[in-house]
Design an enzyme around this catalytic site. Structure first.
Site: not given
Length: 337
Positions: A174, A237, A273
């Site tokens: 991430d 995300k 996400k």
């Protein structure tokens, strides 16, 4: 710009106990930065906010239907601990919860086989502890990287941090983008940065954290989403969870529609996400409903949708216990770590 052919997904059943069969997409391959496409992207803020505000009020699932959606939500959770006082023991407890997120007696009452969460998300230093605790499972380890959460360390260090996390055993990374590239409209710099991160990840899947609460406008969110997908992000995300504003429905709608447009033009599926502030079971259902309505059921699988959460699982387990027994238990009975 040439349109790519739609990739064929493949279904793969794992041998690890307690893990659902998963459908796996081919990796997202970078494409050239298309500035004409990027300049055409706009965001009607009032219309987006009206659509987002209407969604929770129109979605009401009851009894078995609600339980089924909540179980699906569990399989899409990146169970997360990103605290300054994290220890190997805390990560081990988190991983134990990821392996068995719902009490066996509840699953038996619901007629369900064992399930797991979608992944465990930790800092780089905690990867070895997570690897030991998840041995024998196919639960991915996701590591936050690139100077998380601000993303302001030198580029060479951020790239090396990715490489070290992959070497340590993380299969998902991430990363955080440089917000200044978005705020100054330097899309080429954002694209080049994301391409470098994607290359450093190798075979590890990369989730691009946009930190949407710091991007200034929904149009910036839409354009940053598109640039990251062009540069090869497997997921986009919302947030690090450390900003003052994290995942919201309007931001999610903008990002999801960017994913939908990208798929329509290229045939490539990119995951989504939402992270930060999603702690209630009812909110999880709302996000799942949004995904289904905007992108379809294929995006309700954990290889294309994740919640970044730490406390969400506890509330889902409480709701499932209420569904089975008619009683609510105390929140402390469902601690995650």
């Amino acid at each position: 710009m040439a349109t790519q052919t739609t990739p064929q997904h493949r279904e793969t059943e794992t041998d690890a106990p307690g893990h659902l069969p998963q459908v796996t997409e081919p990796r997202v391959e970078p494409m050239p930065l298309d500035m004409d496409w990027l300049r055409s992207v706009q965001a009607n803020t009032s219309a987006i906010e009206r659509r987002a505000a209407a969604l929770p009020a129109r979605r009401s699932l009851k009894k078995d239907h609600q339980a089924a959606w909540l179980l699906r939500a569990v399989t899409c959770i990146d169970l997360t601990t990103l605290s300054g006082d994290d220890t190997a023991r805390r990560v081990e407890r988190l991983c134990a919860k990821a392996r068995q997120p719902i009490a066996p007696d509840l699953l038996d009452a619901l007629g369900m086989a064992p399930i797991t969460t979608g992944a465990v998300c930790v800092y780089h230093e905690m990867i070895p502890a997570a690897r030991r605790a998840l041995e024998g499972t196919n639960i991915p380890i996701a590591a936050v990287s690139t100077g998380f959460p601000a993303g302001l360390s030198p580029l060479e260090l951020r790239i090396r941090e990715i490489e070290m996390s992959v070497e340590a055993g993380a299969s998902e990374i991430d990363i955080v983008i440089s917000r200044r590239h978005v705020l100054s409209g330097d899309w080429q710099a954002l694209y080049d940065e994301m391409r470098a991160f994607r290359e450093a990840c190798g075979e590890a899947h990369v989730k691009a954290i946009l930190a949407t609460g710091e991007l200034g406008s929904l149009r910036n969110v839409a354009r940053a989403s598109l640039v990251c997908m062009m540069a090869g992000a497997d997921f986009i995300k919302t947030s690090t969870g450390k900003e003052s504003v994290n995942a919201t429905l309007p931001v999610s709608l903008v990002m999801i529609r960017a994913i939908r447009e990208y798929y329509a033009r290229t045939g490539v599926r990119v995951g989504y996400k939402p992270a930060g502030g999603i702690s209630k079971a009812k909110d999880a259902i709302t996000y799942l409903a949004l995904m289904k309505e905007e992108l379809g059921e294929r995006w309700l699988q954990p290889d294309l949708f994740r919640f970044g959460a730490s406390s969400l699982l506890g509330d889902i387990e409480r709701q499932l216990e209420h569904h089975v027994t008619g009683n609510y238990s105390a929140a402390y009975r469902h601690a995650t770590a």
